[in-house]
Design a protein around this motif. Structure first.
Motif, short mmCIF file in Angstrom:
data_model
loop_
_atom_site.label_atom_id
_atom_site.label_comp_id
_atom_site.label_asym_id
_atom_site.label_seq_id
_atom_site.Cartn_x
_atom_site.Cartn_y
_atom_site.Cartn_z
N GLU A 1 1.02 -0.85 -0.34
CA GLU A 1 0.22 0.03 -0.25
C GLU A 1 0.54 1.22 0.19
O GLU A 1 1.68 1.35 0.58
CB GLU A 1 -1.17 -0.32 1.08
N VAL A 2 0.60 2.00 -0.95
CA VAL A 2 1.10 3.14 -1.25
C VAL A 2 0.41 4.53 -0.95
O VAL A 2 -0.03 5.30 -0.90
CB VAL A 2 2.08 3.52 -2.06
N VAL A 3 1.25 5.05 0.25
CA VAL A 3 0.17 6.68 0.92
C VAL A 3 1.67 8.10 1.05
O VAL A 3 2.62 7.68 0.77
CB VAL A 3 0.44 5.91 2.55
N SER A 4 0.74 8.48 0.75
CA SER A 4 1.05 9.98 -0.10
C SER A 4 0.95 10.77 1.08
O SER A 4 0.03 11.35 1.50
CB SER A 4 0.95 10.02 -1.06
N LYS A 5 2.43 11.32 1.50
CA LYS A 5 2.25 12.13 2.91
C LYS A 5 3.66 13.91 2.21
O LYS A 5 4.75 13.16 2.23
CB LYS A 5 2.30 11.69 3.96
N ASN A 6 2.60 14.91 2.04
CA ASN A 6 3.92 15.77 1.71
C ASN A 6 4.68 16.11 0.45
O ASN A 6 6.26 16.34 1.06
CB ASN A 6 4.89 16.10 3.03
N GLY A 7 4.64 15.44 -0.09
CA GLY A 7 5.10 15.11 -1.12
C GLY A 7 5.88 13.52 -1.09
O GLY A 7 6.34 13.10 -1.93
#
Lengths: 381, 163
Positions: free
Chosen positions: A336-342
């Protein structure tokens, strides 16, 4: 035309006319087709017919089906599966309750063969029949019926490094000696034809070559050089230099404009597509604590928009095993890939053994060339 | 495609006659949601009585009810209408028994009501999804015509799908 009543055995869903029956059946997702095929003969035969797929396409019910191919140095065959991701109740979310593997009959193995998708067919080009002999054979998987047939052989047995498809034509590129060769297969006339190479004579970096389709044109990269091929008149145009990384990361997976790539110990790195200034970054957390253990030759594939890591596990034969040979187990992990602040970070949703490949040979393990590779293709059906 | 029926703003009425003699008076804009009627209107003009010998009054009435709802909801082109139509469609098919569903489906097909056919075939498809082989046969009165052993072979070959 002699009888007025249709024989009852031809009716799909009585008493409905067959065009309505077809309209209904075409809406059923493909992973349910094996169940339908056991209902009756007429239903079974319609499921692989051209009119069935035409109806699915017309009704916007076509699905992108994932095909997984697995080759290893322990097998005479290349194993092929249709893979379905079927959501299960929440209670089992931490387990692989999702993936279902429909076996397609195995193919006489071609290590390092190259695949291309044209319509509902997968073409498997060349490769090695054993560790020393290359093949010119082409195998074609008709995905509608899940059957293999022999395709038109290439002009000579040579190793293929990559292939690209434009307008129903398959361009294959490879190396023979130190020279680059390119040939093209017209899948309608089933004829191969040579294409003049953009680089003349011997070229040191020739082994690092690949071919891609980009916006209806063909792009060939040879070492650090790149060329455009116009498919209509087969003329070349220099496209300038490419950076080294482009070539190194050729086994990448693309999800939502980001390319992912995994190395031999399962570390996943990523980069935004088209951003040449940006270097690859490691996907944090997948690289650390929860990384799946015992990774052998991990490959990254995209299944229904999700990143899945696939790897082999060698199981040495026990006393109870008949031949004392080597078994190969296939594992999958969903990332699972999560994006946070780029920044992207990843987590392993689940990792589990999913398949046990049949025991086939032990000789090849002697020379220690352990090899496992898996690739995923998508076919609209 | 023709560009007719935008000449007058007054609603024209058509008379439709079912196989059992039942007649329906409907607005042209409603009836022409059915491809077959639209064709007849364009070919012959809309003065005459339109006879539909393959549909009885009960099912023609239901088909027209559906047409009416969709014609009304489509007149004021609002984004919310799609949702309204969807909700109404769901209600429309929810409690249909299989026999009615089949007759309605054949009527809609005969009248070339493509959208309604889509709705109804989707409803039948939803009755197939998630069912086992035996349940499908029982629900749809399909007789197995496999020779002994054939079905077992199919199940064995695709064991992953029969869990």
């Amino acid at each position: 035309m002699s009888t007025t009543t249709e024989p009852p055995s031809e009716v799909l869903i009585p008493p409905l006319p067959n065009d309505i029956g077809l309209n209904i059946l075409a809406r059923i997702p493909r992973h349910r087709h094996p169940i339908l095929s056991a209902v009756s003969k007429p239903v079974r035969s319609i499921l692989s017919s051209p009119e069935f797929f035409a109806a699915r396409s017309l009704l916007n019910c076509s699905q992108n089906i994932a095909y997984l191919s697995i080759v290893s140095s322990f097998h005479y065959h290349g194993y092929w599966f249709e893979v379905y991701r079927i959501p299960r109740p929440i209670a089992h979310a931490d387990r692989n309750s999702l993936l279902r593997f429909a076996r397609v009959s195995p193919l006489p193995v071609f290590l390092y063969s190259v695949t291309a998708v044209v319509g509902h067919k997968i073409y498997v080009l060349g490769g090695f029949t054993d560790l020393s002999r290359t093949s010119s054979a082409v195998w074609v998987l008709d995905c509608r019926s899940r059957t293999w047939e022999r395709g038109p052989s290439m002009r000579a047995p040579r190793s293929v490094s990559s292939a690209a498809v434009v307008g129903g034509e398959i361009y294959a590129i490879g190396v023979h000696g130190d020279e680059l060769w390119i040939e093209v297969l017209d899948t309608v006339t089933e004829r191969w034809e040579a294409v003049t190479s953009p680089v003349e004579g011997k070229y040191a970096l020739v082994k690092m070559s690949r071919i891609d389709e980009m916006g209806g044109r063909i792009r060939v990269r040879v070492g650090l050089k790149a060329f455009w091929l116009d498919p209509t008149n087969r003329t070349w145009e220099v496209a300038g230099d490419v950076d080294m990384l482009d070539l190194c990361y050729s086994g990448q997976c693309v999800v939502d404009g980001t390319s992912f790539w995994c190395d031999h110990v399962g570390r996943i790195s990523y980069a935004e597509i088209g951003n040449r200034n940006e270097s690859r970054r490691l996907l944090e957390s997948v690289t650390e604590g929860n990384k799946p253990k015992d990774l052998y030759w991990p490959s990254l594939v995209v299944l229904e928009g999700r990143l899945v890591m696939v790897w082999g596990q060698r199981i040495d034969g026990s006393a109870s095993s008949t031949a004392g040979g080597v078994k190969m187990r296939v594992w999958c992990a969903e990332v699972e890939v999560v994006s946070k602040n780029g920044e992207l970070s990843g987590g392993v949703l689940w990792s589990e053994k999913v398949l046990l490949l049949p025991e086939e040979m032990e000789e090849m393990s002697h020379n220690n060339k352990f090899f496992f590779h898996c690739a995923c293709l998508s076919v609209s059906l | 495609m023709s560009s007719s029926s935008t000449t007058t703003t007054t609603t024209r009425l058509l008379m439709l006659k079912a196989s059992d003699g039942v007649t329906f008076e409907v607005e042209e804009a409603v009836a022409t949601k059915l491809g077959a009627i639209n064709n007849m209107v364009e070919e012959e003009g809309s003065e005459d009585l339109i006879c539909l010998p393959n549909v009885n009054g009960k099912f023609l009435g239901m088909v027209l009810e559906w047409c009416k709802k969709h014609a009304n909801n489509n007149t004021n082109s609002d984004k919310g209408n799609d949702e309204v139509n969807k909700w109404w469609d769901k209600e429309f098919v929810m409690d249909l028994d299989q026999n009615t569903l089949y007759h309605l489906l054949m009527a809609a097909d005969y009248l070339s009501g493509t959208e309604l056919v889509d709705l109804l075939t989707e409803k039948v498809a939803s009755m197939i999804r998630g069912k086992k082989v035996e349940e499908i046969r029982e629900t749809f009165k399909i007789k197995s015509d496999f020779l002994p052993g054939q079905e077992e072979e199919i199940r064995k070959k695709n064991s992953w799908a029969f869990e």
